[in-house]
Design an enzyme around this catalytic site. Structure first.
Site, PDB file in Angstrom:
ATOM      1  N   ASP A 198       0.760  -1.204  -0.039  1.00  0.00           N
ATOM      2  CA  ASP A 198       0.041   0.078   0.040  1.00  0.00           C
ATOM      3  C   ASP A 198       0.733   1.211   0.015  1.00  0.00           C
ATOM      4  O   ASP A 198       2.135   1.159   0.398  1.00  0.00           O
ATOM      5  CB  ASP A 198      -0.836   0.134   1.226  1.00  0.00           C
ATOM      6  CG  ASP A 198      -1.794  -0.980   1.401  1.00  0.00           C
ATOM      7  OD1 ASP A 198      -2.036  -1.784   0.378  1.00  0.00           O
ATOM      8  OD2 ASP A 198      -2.236  -1.442   2.637  1.00  0.00           O
TER       9      ASP A 198
HETATM   10  N1  URA Z   1      -1.098  -6.165   3.787  1.00  0.00           N
HETATM   11  C1  URA Z   1      -1.776  -4.683   3.792  1.00  0.00           C
HETATM   12  O1  URA Z   1      -2.704  -4.615   4.412  1.00  0.00           O
HETATM   13  N2  URA Z   1      -1.025  -3.826   3.238  1.00  0.00           N
HETATM   14  C2  URA Z   1       0.210  -4.074   2.481  1.00  0.00           C
HETATM   15  O2  URA Z   1       0.572  -3.100   2.009  1.00  0.00           O
HETATM   16  C3  URA Z   1       0.788  -5.289   2.486  1.00  0.00           C
HETATM   17  C4  URA Z   1       0.071  -6.500   3.107  1.00  0.00           C
END
Ligand code: URA
Length: 245
Positions: free
Chosen positions: A103
C-alpha cells in the site's frame, strides 16, 4: 544475438524509432566500428556497443531490493504519484516492475525486477511463499488474536465471506499500542490491515521485512535500494523449481 535497435531500446536509450535515428546518424559503434544499419545483430555481453563514445552495456534481467518508503505507489507508471520504479535511478531496463504491491502508506521490502518467471513463482498462491510484516497496532493484541490468526480469519465485507489461510502472529509488545510480527502466505488486497480489522484493531504502521528467503537489508533506509547479491538471487530462484522459463 539481438538487433542493435532492440539492444539500445531495451537499455532505455529511446523508443525503437528514436534509436534507429541515432544509429543512422552514426552515433553508435560496435567493437569500435561505426554501424549505421539498425538490423545489425550484436551479441549481448560480448560485443562492445558505444553511443557517442560511451559504453552501453546490456542487462537481460535486473533485480533490486528496495526499501519502499511511505508515500510512493507500487506501480510502474502513475499520472500523479511517484512510483517505486521512479526511485530506481540506475536502472538499465525499461520493463522493470514491482513484485507484488505494498500500500502507499506501507514501508519495507519490495523486489523490483523484469523477471516475470521469478515474480510469478513468488506471487503464485500455489507456492505458499512466506511474507513477514512488522506492525504497530492500535489496541491490545492478545493470545486470543494469535489463535484466531492461526485458525484463519474471515476478512470479507458486505456479507461476502473471504477466508484467509492461517497466519503466524507473534506479539512483540502488547498495550494500548501493540507491536507484532505477522507471517502470511497470501497477498490479498490490504490483507494485514483487514486481518486486524477482523479482530477489531487498526494497523497504525506496517512494514514488510521478508518475502520468501529475501530479507530487507537493515542498512537500507526508506527510499534506498541495492542490487540483489548472487546468493540472494540463487536462493529466490530455488523456490522456482517447476516453473519453466
Ligand atoms: N497488507 C496490507 O494491508 N498492506 C500492505 O501493503 C501489505 C499487506
Amino acid at each position: 544475438m539481438i538487433r542493435l535497435d532492440k539492444y539500445l531500446a531495451d537499455m532505455g536509450i529511446g523508443t525503437r524509432q528514436e534509436v534507429k535515428k541515432h544509429i543512422r546518424k552514426g552515433q553508435i559503434t560496435v567493437n569500435g566500428e561505426a554501424v549505421t544499419a539498425p538490423e545489425t545483430k550484436v551479441c549481448e555481453g560480448k560485443d562492445e556497443v558505444k553511443m557517442d563514445g560511451k559504453p552501453v552495456s546490456y542487462a537481460s534481467y535486473e533485480y533490486y531490493m528496495l526499501h519502499k518508503p511511505s508515500g510512493v505507489v507500487s506501480a510502474t507508471e502513475d499520472p500523479r504519484e511517484r512510483t517505486v520504479i521512479d526511485l530506481i535511478r540506475e536502472k538499465k531496463r525499461k520493463d522493470l516492475f514491482p513484485v507484488g504491491r505494498l500500500d502507499k502508506d506501507t514501508e519495507g521490502l519490495l523486489l523490483i525486477t523484469n523477471d516475470g518467471v521469478l515474480a510469478h513463482s513468488l506471487l503464485s498462491p500455489k507456492k505458499h511463499v512466506d511474507k513477514t510484516y512488522y506492525a504497530r497496532i492500535q489496541g491490545c493484541v492478545t493470545r486470543e488474536d494469535v489463535e484466531r490468526f492461526a485458525a484463519g480469519l474471515d476478512i470479507g465485507s458486505e456479507g461476502a465471506k473471504e477466508r484467509t489461510r492461517p497466519g503466524v502472529l507473534e506479539i512483540l509488545k502488547s498495550g494500548e499500542e501493540s507491536e507484532i510480527r505477522l507471517t502470511i502466505q497470501e497477498g490479498k488486497y490490504h490483507q494485514v490491515k483487514r486481518m486486524f480489522e477482523a479482530v477489531g484493531k487498526k494497523v497504525l504502521y506496517l512494514k514488510r521485512e521478508r518475502m520468501g528467503t529475501l530479507c530487507l537489508d537493515e542498512g537500507l533506509k526508506p527510499g534506498e535500494y541495492r542490487s540483489l547479491t548472487k546468493k540472494e538471487l540463487e536462493y529466490l530462484q530455488m523456490n522456482q523449481k517447476g516453473v519453466s522459463r
